[in-house]
Design an enzyme around this catalytic site. Structure first.
Site, short mmCIF file in Angstrom:
data_model
loop_
_atom_site.label_atom_id
_atom_site.label_comp_id
_atom_site.label_asym_id
_atom_site.label_seq_id
_atom_site.Cartn_x
_atom_site.Cartn_y
_atom_site.Cartn_z
NE ARG A 94 -3.48 -2.33 2.80
CZ ARG A 94 -3.15 -3.48 3.39
NH1 ARG A 94 -1.94 -3.64 3.89
NH2 ARG A 94 -4.02 -4.47 3.46
CE LYS A 151 -5.64 -0.86 5.39
NZ LYS A 151 -6.98 -1.10 4.80
NE ARG A 167 -3.27 -3.56 -1.47
CZ ARG A 167 -2.66 -4.36 -0.59
NH1 ARG A 167 -1.34 -4.45 -0.62
NH2 ARG A 167 -3.34 -5.06 0.29
#
Length: 300
Positions: free
Chosen positions: A150, A174, A249
């Site tokens: 990301r 994350k 991505r």
């Protein structure tokens, strides 16, 4: 908002931080949606969470639809508020969840956009390598495509996260979940050229900074800075339309699966918590293979 709602919200945020380990970005979205809901409720004369009933929720949802919000945005707000009230029930602050009967609208079935190999080549050729920023841009583009990380993860990469001996990068994902992603020879070569030349030149403008990718002032590049770099590359190339970082991505995942990678491996590389998030690329890959067939088969 009234005092008891603020207290409940503070408890919920603490729960998201400690028990759920959500990112600050996600928590800020939760706070915004909950505050928006209770601001609307106060306009209806409702001042506490215990007063909210299913009929009040329906009025709120009608207001959202009248504002012509996208289904994805409405679904996010419903999911957020349902979790909030479920927490309040768990903590015995209220007795019933007024969102328990609310169905989440189905999201629009849109396949992720990606680059074909020919388009990607045009993008790489738009990178100039005779300047410090040009070398940075080439390394940035190569690493994003090579790893599928990301843009926020890319902005956080430091020099110590790279291991050139085994060509891997440590990505901080994350929810504080780290993962190692390998990268190929093209990214390896572009990164070494940038680190040994362009990055040193940029460092001279800003002093010490551990971030891998630096801006023109010699400081770590931001997420917005990466988006600006990609927009400028599109402008220099002959490609039409706007690029967004997630396209690289999506391209990473699509090309891997089109060339035989299994879904579990792609899930691990992308850092997806659930396989369902990765399954969308099976549909993308099918469309990719179909278009390739129609473009290249003599009797298509």
């Amino acid at each position: 908002m009234c005092l008891n709602v603020n207290v409940s919200l503070d408890l919920f945020i603490e729960y998201l931080q400690i028990e759920k380990n959500y990112s600050q970005y996600t928590i800020e979205h939760y706070q915004y949606d909950i505050r928006e809901f209770f601001l609307f409720m106060s306009e209806q004369g409702i001042e506490s969470a215990s007063q909210v009933q299913y009929s009040d929720v329906r009025i709120f949802l009608t207001d959202l639809y009248n504002k012509k919000l996208k289904r994805k945005s409405v679904a996010r707000k419903i999911s957020c508020l349902r979790s909030f009230f479920k927490f309040l029930v768990r903590e015995k602050i209220i007795t019933e969840n007024p969102f328990s009967l609310v169905s989440i609208p189905k999201s629009e079935k849109r396949l992720p956009q990606f680059f074909y190999e020919e388009e990607l080549q045009v993008l790489f050729e738009a990178c100039e390598t005779d300047t410090a920023l040009g070398q940075r841009n080439k390394a940035l583009l190569e690493l994003l495509y090579a790893t599928g990380m990301r843009v926020g993860e890319c902005a956080k990469i430091t020099l110590k996260d790279l291991d050139f001996h085994i060509s891997t990068v440590l990505v901080h994902g994350k929810g504080s979940k780290d993962r190692y992603i390998p990268f190929g020879s093209f990214a390896h070569e572009a990164l070494e050229a940038y680190i040994h030349n362009g990055r040193k030149e940029l460092m001279g403008k800003g002093g010490e900074d551990d971030h891998l990718f630096l801006n023109y002032r010699g400081k770590g590049i931001s997420e917005r800075g990466i988006r600006n770099v990609l927009d400028k590359l599109i402008e220099k190339s002959s490609l039409n339309g706007k690029i967004h970082p997630h396209m690289l991505r999506h391209t990473f995942a699509t090309h891997l699966m089109a060339n035989g990678a299994d879904m579990r491996t792609v899930q691990e590389l992308l850092g997806h918590a659930f396989l369902s998030s990765t399954q969308v690329y099976t549909h993308v890959t099918n469309e990719y293979l179909r278009n390739t067939y129609m473009s290249h088969h003599p009797r298509a």
